[in-house]
Write a protein that holds these residues in place. Structure first.
Motif, PDB file in Angstrom:
ATOM      1  N   THR B  85       0.663  -1.240  -0.165  1.00  0.00           N
ATOM      2  CA  THR B  85       0.078   0.052   0.120  1.00  0.00           C
ATOM      3  C   THR B  85       0.925   1.052  -0.011  1.00  0.00           C
ATOM      4  OG1 THR B  85      -1.490  -1.310   1.367  1.00  0.00           O
ATOM      5  CG2 THR B  85      -2.026   1.112   1.083  1.00  0.00           C
ATOM      6  N   PRO B  88       2.658   2.178  -3.662  1.00  0.00           N
ATOM      7  CA  PRO B  88       1.897   2.867  -4.619  1.00  0.00           C
ATOM      8  C   PRO B  88       1.277   4.254  -4.093  1.00  0.00           C
ATOM      9  CG  PRO B  88       0.974   0.580  -4.241  1.00  0.00           C
ATOM     10  CD  PRO B  88       2.241   0.666  -3.100  1.00  0.00           C
ATOM     11  N   LEU B  89       1.258   4.456  -2.953  1.00  0.00           N
ATOM     12  CA  LEU B  89       0.805   5.811  -2.311  1.00  0.00           C
ATOM     13  C   LEU B  89       1.999   6.832  -2.711  1.00  0.00           C
ATOM     14  CD1 LEU B  89      -1.764   4.941   0.538  1.00  0.00           C
ATOM     15  CD2 LEU B  89      -2.043   6.060  -1.508  1.00  0.00           C
ATOM     16  N   GLY B  91       4.254   6.574  -4.949  1.00  0.00           N
ATOM     17  CA  GLY B  91       4.159   6.770  -6.270  1.00  0.00           C
ATOM     18  C   GLY B  91       3.060   7.675  -6.749  1.00  0.00           C
ATOM     19  N   LEU B  92       1.981   7.495  -6.221  1.00  0.00           N
ATOM     20  CA  LEU B  92       0.793   8.367  -6.415  1.00  0.00           C
ATOM     21  C   LEU B  92       1.198   9.845  -6.009  1.00  0.00           C
ATOM     22  CD1 LEU B  92      -2.269   9.330  -7.173  1.00  0.00           C
ATOM     23  CD2 LEU B  92      -2.746   8.617  -4.896  1.00  0.00           C
ATOM     24  N   ARG B  96       2.028  12.782  -8.886  1.00  0.00           N
ATOM     25  CA  ARG B  96       0.984  13.914  -8.859  1.00  0.00           C
ATOM     26  C   ARG B  96       1.878  15.150  -8.938  1.00  0.00           C
ATOM     27  NH1 ARG B  96      -4.083  16.015  -9.816  1.00  0.00           N
ATOM     28  NH2 ARG B  96      -5.422  14.016 -10.171  1.00  0.00           N
ATOM     29  N   ALA B 120      -4.546  14.080  -3.422  1.00  0.00           N
ATOM     30  CA  ALA B 120      -4.923  12.865  -4.072  1.00  0.00           C
ATOM     31  C   ALA B 120      -4.657  11.552  -3.171  1.00  0.00           C
ATOM     32  CB  ALA B 120      -3.991  12.718  -5.421  1.00  0.00           C
ATOM     33  N   ARG B 123      -7.383  11.345  -0.938  1.00  0.00           N
ATOM     34  CA  ARG B 123      -8.665  10.892  -1.552  1.00  0.00           C
ATOM     35  C   ARG B 123      -8.504   9.323  -1.607  1.00  0.00           C
ATOM     36  NH1 ARG B 123      -8.532  13.894  -5.310  1.00  0.00           N
ATOM     37  NH2 ARG B 123      -7.924  12.604  -7.152  1.00  0.00           N
ATOM     38  N   LEU B 124      -7.606   8.954  -2.590  1.00  0.00           N
ATOM     39  CA  LEU B 124      -7.385   7.437  -2.918  1.00  0.00           C
ATOM     40  C   LEU B 124      -6.988   6.593  -1.631  1.00  0.00           C
ATOM     41  CD1 LEU B 124      -5.952   7.710  -6.407  1.00  0.00           C
ATOM     42  CD2 LEU B 124      -8.398   7.722  -5.514  1.00  0.00           C
TER      43      LEU B 124
END
Lengths: 330, 209
Positions: B85, B88-89, B91-92, B96, B120, B123-124
């Motif tokens: 988890t 990827p976060l 990475g997000l 962004r 972002a 939110r995700l």
């Protein structure tokens, strides 16, 4: 590696994808690093439909890539989400400029990685999502909880959305139809024997002789209850009645059913389940108008079956009947 | 062509140097992060972030670093390729940030890109401030950047680092509601969240450029 057709564990999924090109290279193409599968002959001017998730559920999702269904499928490792780079690359490859709809089964990793991919493309692509959460055995009411699992209703979702996209529907319409299918669908599954994970060689749970596991998902996890084994009529009834109730299906309601083998249950038995399902539905005054019977959303080599019901309307029935040409459904 | 930037504008090469300093900081601290994660999570955090930044180091070797966006995009991809988890976060977040201008960045640009990137992640990832996650360091850093009175990117990022550090420290008194640490609840309440600490180290690494 006794009992499994495999070479090195880390190559299992990639080699299976390469094998898919051997058997069905006229329909699908494997893209490598990051890995995803597209149609061999990509569509040129329609909304793109992309799905994916952990491997071990074959023919889902790669088996549904082709005309009338998916444009791309993104496989993760066995029972593990694909990463966001794979998903992003698949969207970029599939999108023709008309936008993309992602069909996501409701698991934390899938939801996170698919949504991250969509978010990072928000500057250049229109990406809409459909979350499939049809498994009645899991709870949806926990505030902030993960919600219901996504299981075999994903096939109905991909078929309906795929047909709509092929017919030229805009991206919002394809998304809304997918969400409508999900809201009209519910699934329950049961198992006679848990799957053996080829990566670990371990069976995920044990049942005694004469026991079944009721309310299983598609990752070898235990269900909600261990029950005594029963004849087909009772098994099918125990799966079907809660679905009818949860969907609020009244007399005369038209229904689509997926009688899904979970990996190691034979077609002979699935046909018996289909027969009992019709008997059960007709006994409650419902009209079984469409059926799909076979192993479509598997849990490795689990012995068992799931039943999905979708409350039909004319539009959904028409989209269900539209032509499709994929390796698993045609 | 690479714009070399100046005290007011963060350049691509500056950004690359910032990430190389961050990768060094994580390598030195990977065992500490793993130890925190072992006490509050599943114990693989330090190794995962170190591995992603190791891959980022190689990937950064091969790019021009024409502007900060290119550097952030490259680093983002190495995190997006990871499982779990947190990876990827991150990475997000970096991905962004990479939506920022394709030119050297002012303090206002930094405030803007980290603001949208953090939104972002919230939110995700579904996490708010006070839930013992990386967000507890990201949000104060964003506020510091937005409220910074300086025109120099070094000073502004230094202020962000201080705010992020205070935010990370505050997770040492929180009961987790998201992520692996939530399974331990009260038992892990005194442990600083390794994700939040990494964010603090990220902003602090800009001082080594």
């Amino acid at each position: 590696m006794g009992g499994h057709v495999m070479n090195a564990r880390e190559n299992l999924v990639r080699q299976a994808l390469e094998g898919l090109e051997v058997s069905d290279g006229d329909l699908v193409r494997l893209h490598r690093d990051p890995d995803f599968v597209t149609r061999a002959d990509p569509a040129r001017d329609k909304v793109a439909l992309v799905s994916g998730g952990g491997s071990g559920h074959e023919p889902l999702h790669t088996g549904f890539v082709g005309r009338g269904m998916l444009d791309a499928a993104v496989p993760g490792d066995v029972f593990a989400s694909p990463n966001a780079l794979q998903v992003r690359a698949a969207i970029e490859a599939a999108d023709t400029g008309r936008g993309t709809v992602l069909v996501i089964k409701n698991y934390t990793g899938d939801v996170l990685n698919f949504n991250i991919a969509a978010d990072l493309l928000s500057k250049t692509h229109t990406v809409e999502t459909v979350l499939v959460d049809d498994d009645l055995a899991t709870r949806s009411e926990d505030e902030g909880g993960p919600g219901r699992r996504g299981t075999a209703a994903v096939v109905v979702t991909e078929k309906v959305c795929g047909a709509a996209a092929e017919a030229g529907a805009p991206v919002e319409r394809v998304r809304d139809l997918g969400r409508e299918v999900v809201s009209r669908s519910a699934t329950l599954g049961m198992s006679f024997q848990a799957p053996v994970n080829p990566l670990t060689g371990l069976r995920s749970f044990e049942l005694e002789e004469g026991e079944i596991e009721f309310g299983v998902g598609i990752h070898g996890e235990r269900g909600i209850e261990t029950r005594p084994a029963a004849e087909a009529a009772d098994l099918v009834e125990s799966l079907t009645s809660p679905l009818v109730e949860s969907l609020g299906l009244g007399r005369g309601a038209p229904v689509l059913a997926v009688v899904n083998g979970l990996g190691a249950t034979h077609g002979l038995e699935l046909s018996v389940a289909a027969l009992e399902l019709r008997r059960c539905l007709e006994g409650q005054g419902l009209r079984l108008e469409r059926t799909l019977v076979g192993p479509y959303v598997t849990s490795l080599d689990m012995k068992g079956v799931s039943i999905t019901l979708t409350a039909l309307n004319d539009e959904l029935a028409e989209l269900w009947d539209a032509p499709v040409l994929t390796t698993a459904l045609r | 062509m690479t714009d070399t930037g100046d005290a007011a504008r963060l350049s691509g090469p500056d950004t690359k140097a910032w990430f190389l300093a961050f990768a060094d900081r994580i390598s030195r601290g990977a065992d500490d992060l793993t130890d925190l994660d072992r006490r509050a999570g599943d114990g693989d955090f330090g190794w995962n972030i170190d591995t992603s930044l190791g891959r980022a180091r190689s990937a950064l070797d091969g790019i021009d670093a024409a502007h900060p966006a290119e550097v952030f995009k490259t680093v983002s991809d190495t995190f997006l390729a990871s499982g779990g988890t947190s990876g990827p976060l991150f990475g997000l977040w970096f991905g962004r940030v990479a939506h920022g201008p394709e030119a050297p960045w002012t303090v206002a640009d930094l405030a803007s890109v980290f603001d949208t990137a953090t939104a972002a992640v919230q939110r995700l990832g579904g996490a708010q401030v006070g839930q013992k996650t990386m967000v507890d360091a990201m949000v104060p850093a964003v506020q510091a950047l937005a409220g910074s009175a300086t025109d120099g990117w070094r000073e502004a990022l230094g202020e962000a680092a201080e705010a992020a550090h205070a935010g990370a420290e505050s997770t040492g008194g929180m009961v987790a509601r998201k992520g692996r640490a939530s399974y331990l609840g009260e038992r892990a309440a005194d442990v600083v969240d390794p994700g939040a600490l990494s964010i603090a180290w990220f902003f602090a690494s800009a001082a080594d450029v």
